[in-house]
Design an enzyme around this catalytic site. Structure first.
Site, PDB file in Angstrom:
ATOM      1  N   ASP A 166       0.866  -1.187   0.000  1.00  9.51           N
ATOM      2  CA  ASP A 166       0.000   0.000   0.000  1.00  9.51           C
ATOM      3  C   ASP A 166       0.900   1.235   0.000  1.00  9.51           C
ATOM      4  O   ASP A 166       2.107   1.123   0.222  1.00  9.51           O
ATOM      5  CB  ASP A 166      -0.939  -0.002   1.215  1.00  9.51           C
ATOM      6  CG  ASP A 166      -2.220   0.784   0.961  1.00  9.51           C
ATOM      7  OD1 ASP A 166      -2.344   1.407  -0.113  1.00  9.51           O
ATOM      8  OD2 ASP A 166      -3.103   0.784   1.835  1.00  9.51           O
ATOM      9  N   ASP A 196      -1.546   4.798   7.745  1.00  8.63           N
ATOM     10  CA  ASP A 196      -1.891   5.941   8.597  1.00  8.63           C
ATOM     11  C   ASP A 196      -2.427   5.428   9.934  1.00  8.63           C
ATOM     12  O   ASP A 196      -1.679   5.250  10.884  1.00  8.63           O
ATOM     13  CB  ASP A 196      -2.896   6.816   7.835  1.00  8.63           C
ATOM     14  CG  ASP A 196      -3.244   8.079   8.585  1.00  8.63           C
ATOM     15  OD1 ASP A 196      -2.524   8.421   9.531  1.00  8.63           O
ATOM     16  OD2 ASP A 196      -4.243   8.738   8.221  1.00  8.63           O
ATOM     17  N   TRP A 230      -0.588  15.250   5.385  1.00 12.74           N
ATOM     18  CA  TRP A 230      -1.294  14.591   4.285  1.00 12.74           C
ATOM     19  C   TRP A 230      -0.336  14.537   3.101  1.00 12.74           C
ATOM     20  O   TRP A 230       0.186  15.564   2.664  1.00 12.74           O
ATOM     21  CB  TRP A 230      -2.578  15.328   3.902  1.00 12.74           C
ATOM     22  CG  TRP A 230      -3.324  14.570   2.843  1.00 12.74           C
ATOM     23  CD1 TRP A 230      -3.297  14.794   1.498  1.00 12.74           C
ATOM     24  CD2 TRP A 230      -4.163  13.442   3.050  1.00 12.74           C
ATOM     25  NE1 TRP A 230      -4.083  13.867   0.848  1.00 12.74           N
ATOM     26  CE2 TRP A 230      -4.623  13.014   1.775  1.00 12.74           C
ATOM     27  CE3 TRP A 230      -4.571  12.717   4.182  1.00 12.74           C
ATOM     28  CZ2 TRP A 230      -5.473  11.923   1.604  1.00 12.74           C
ATOM     29  CZ3 TRP A 230      -5.413  11.630   4.007  1.00 12.74           C
ATOM     30  CH2 TRP A 230      -5.859  11.246   2.737  1.00 12.74           C
ATOM     31  N   ILE A 231      -0.105  13.351   2.594  1.00 13.71           N
ATOM     32  CA  ILE A 231       0.852  13.194   1.497  1.00 13.71           C
ATOM     33  C   ILE A 231       0.101  13.170   0.172  1.00 13.71           C
ATOM     34  O   ILE A 231      -0.876  12.430   0.027  1.00 13.71           O
ATOM     35  CB  ILE A 231       1.639  11.879   1.654  1.00 13.71           C
ATOM     36  CG1 ILE A 231       2.324  11.848   3.020  1.00 13.71           C
ATOM     37  CG2 ILE A 231       2.653  11.706   0.537  1.00 13.71           C
ATOM     38  CD1 ILE A 231       2.713  10.461   3.461  1.00 13.71           C
ATOM     39  N   TRP A 283       0.946  10.309  -8.561  1.00 11.36           N
ATOM     40  CA  TRP A 283      -0.061   9.674  -9.421  1.00 11.36           C
ATOM     41  C   TRP A 283      -1.481  10.138  -9.122  1.00 11.36           C
ATOM     42  O   TRP A 283      -2.411   9.786  -9.838  1.00 11.36           O
ATOM     43  CB  TRP A 283       0.024   8.143  -9.334  1.00 11.36           C
ATOM     44  CG  TRP A 283      -0.022   7.607  -7.934  1.00 11.36           C
ATOM     45  CD1 TRP A 283      -1.135   7.391  -7.170  1.00 11.36           C
ATOM     46  CD2 TRP A 283       1.088   7.211  -7.128  1.00 11.36           C
ATOM     47  NE1 TRP A 283      -0.790   6.900  -5.944  1.00 11.36           N
ATOM     48  CE2 TRP A 283       0.567   6.766  -5.884  1.00 11.36           C
ATOM     49  CE3 TRP A 283       2.473   7.176  -7.324  1.00 11.36           C
ATOM     50  CZ2 TRP A 283       1.399   6.309  -4.857  1.00 11.36           C
ATOM     51  CZ3 TRP A 283       3.282   6.714  -6.293  1.00 11.36           C
ATOM     52  CH2 TRP A 283       2.754   6.290  -5.085  1.00 11.36           C
TER      53      TRP A 283
HETATM   54  P1  5GP Z   1      -5.355   3.843   7.219  1.00 11.31           P
HETATM   55  O1  5GP Z   1      -6.320   2.717   7.180  1.00 11.31           O
HETATM   56  O2  5GP Z   1      -3.926   3.394   7.497  1.00 11.31           O
HETATM   57  O3  5GP Z   1      -5.795   4.933   8.157  1.00 11.31           O
HETATM   58  O4  5GP Z   1      -5.395   4.564   5.828  1.00 11.31           O
HETATM   59  C1  5GP Z   1      -4.999   3.958   4.729  1.00 11.31           C
HETATM   60  C2  5GP Z   1      -5.558   4.613   3.496  1.00 11.31           C
HETATM   61  O5  5GP Z   1      -5.997   5.985   3.683  1.00 11.31           O
HETATM   62  C3  5GP Z   1      -4.451   4.666   2.504  1.00 11.31           C
HETATM   63  O6  5GP Z   1      -4.427   3.510   1.723  1.00 11.31           O
HETATM   64  C4  5GP Z   1      -4.783   5.915   1.718  1.00 11.31           C
HETATM   65  O7  5GP Z   1      -5.642   5.612   0.655  1.00 11.31           O
HETATM   66  C5  5GP Z   1      -5.493   6.832   2.667  1.00 11.31           C
HETATM   67  N1  5GP Z   1      -4.551   7.804   3.261  1.00 11.31           N
HETATM   68  C6  5GP Z   1      -4.221   7.933   4.570  1.00 11.31           C
HETATM   69  N2  5GP Z   1      -3.317   8.923   4.736  1.00 11.31           N
HETATM   70  C7  5GP Z   1      -3.060   9.431   3.505  1.00 11.31           C
HETATM   71  C8  5GP Z   1      -2.188  10.487   3.015  1.00 11.31           C
HETATM   72  O8  5GP Z   1      -1.460  11.169   3.732  1.00 11.31           O
HETATM   73  N3  5GP Z   1      -2.208  10.711   1.676  1.00 11.31           N
HETATM   74  C9  5GP Z   1      -2.978   9.993   0.823  1.00 11.31           C
HETATM   75  N4  5GP Z   1      -2.903  10.297  -0.456  1.00 11.31           N
HETATM   76  N5  5GP Z   1      -3.796   8.995   1.244  1.00 11.31           N
HETATM   77  C10 5GP Z   1      -3.840   8.716   2.559  1.00 11.31           C
END
Ligand code: 5GP
Length: 198
Positions: free
Chosen positions: A87, A91, A175-176, A180
């Site tokens: 992935d 986060d 936030w990254i 793409w």
């Molecule tokens: P998690 O379940 O770890 O909180 O989040 C995972 C998903 O949230 C990632 O696969 C992504 O799609 C989205 N996400 C979380 N933080 C970011 C971020 O900083 N930038 C982007 N582009 N997507 C994020």
């Protein structure tokens, strides 16, 4: 490899080139789609026209796409294999926890069906970024990188202890924006060119 869509697709494809061994076929990439949301009552201010509930980024993971192994011999093909889940960012870890648990469940069902008692299926994870913050929102030390206790979602301890969780970079609470997903990539390229040393 199993890429979590959409963010995991590009990193998975790049990794495949680096993992390819001469004389061996390309590593197959399977895609799964997961989305994070929580259900709120329709009285919530952000409620949509859907009666009773609204989607909001948050707590629950739903599958939008799952493995299609019809051309690879179904789930049994994963039994006893080493599988890399890819992935772009870890986060809250909710998505990765869900992916690992569900994949482990599916593989175990397939293993029982086969009556297979050989090598265990081993799951590993690769992400480009893992985010961590300390109570003041500052970037935390790299040593805390893989600790479950900092995250809402949990990964198997043996995966973390055996270095089967790899994050290329640790970042703070930011936030990254990945190249793409940028719809104005030329503007970003122009700014990058203006920076010294680029
Ligand atoms: P998690 O379940 O770890 O909180 O989040 C995972 C998903 O949230 C990632 O696969 C992504 O799609 C989205 N996400 C979380 N933080 C970011 C971020 O900083 N930038 C982007 N582009 N997507 C994020």
């Amino acid at each position: 490899m199993i890429a979590i869509g959409g963010g995991g697709y590009v990193p998975a494809r790049i990794l495949r080139s680096f993992l390819k061994q001469t004389e061996s076929p390309n590593i197959p990439i399977q895609a799964i789609g997961l989305s994070l949301y929580e259900q709120l009552p329709s009285t919530h201010p952000s409620a949509s026209s859907t009666p009773g509930e609204v989607e909001q980024l948050g707590a629950k993971v739903t599958r939008t796409q799952w493995l299609d192994l019809s051309s690879l011999g179904e789930m049994e093909n994963l039994v006893g294999k080493r599988i890399l889940i890819v992935d772009e960012v870890d986060d809250t870890r909710t998505t990765l926890e869900y992916a690992v648990k569900e994949l482990q469940k599916d593989v175990e069902i397939a293993r029982q069906k086969l009556g297979y008692e050989g090598e265990k299926t081993v799951f590993s994870i690769f992400v480009l970024h893992v985010s961590f913050t300390n109570p003041r929102g500052k970037r935390v030390l790299i040593e805390t990188q893989n600790k479950n206790k900092e995250k809402k979602g949990q990964l198997p301890e043996d995966m973390l202890n055996q270095d089967r969780y790899l994050a290329a970079r640790t970042v703070g609470d930011v936030w990254i924006c990945y190249p793409w997903e940028a719809t104005d990539i030329e503007a970003h390229d122009a700014m990058a060119l203006k920076q010294s040393g680029v």
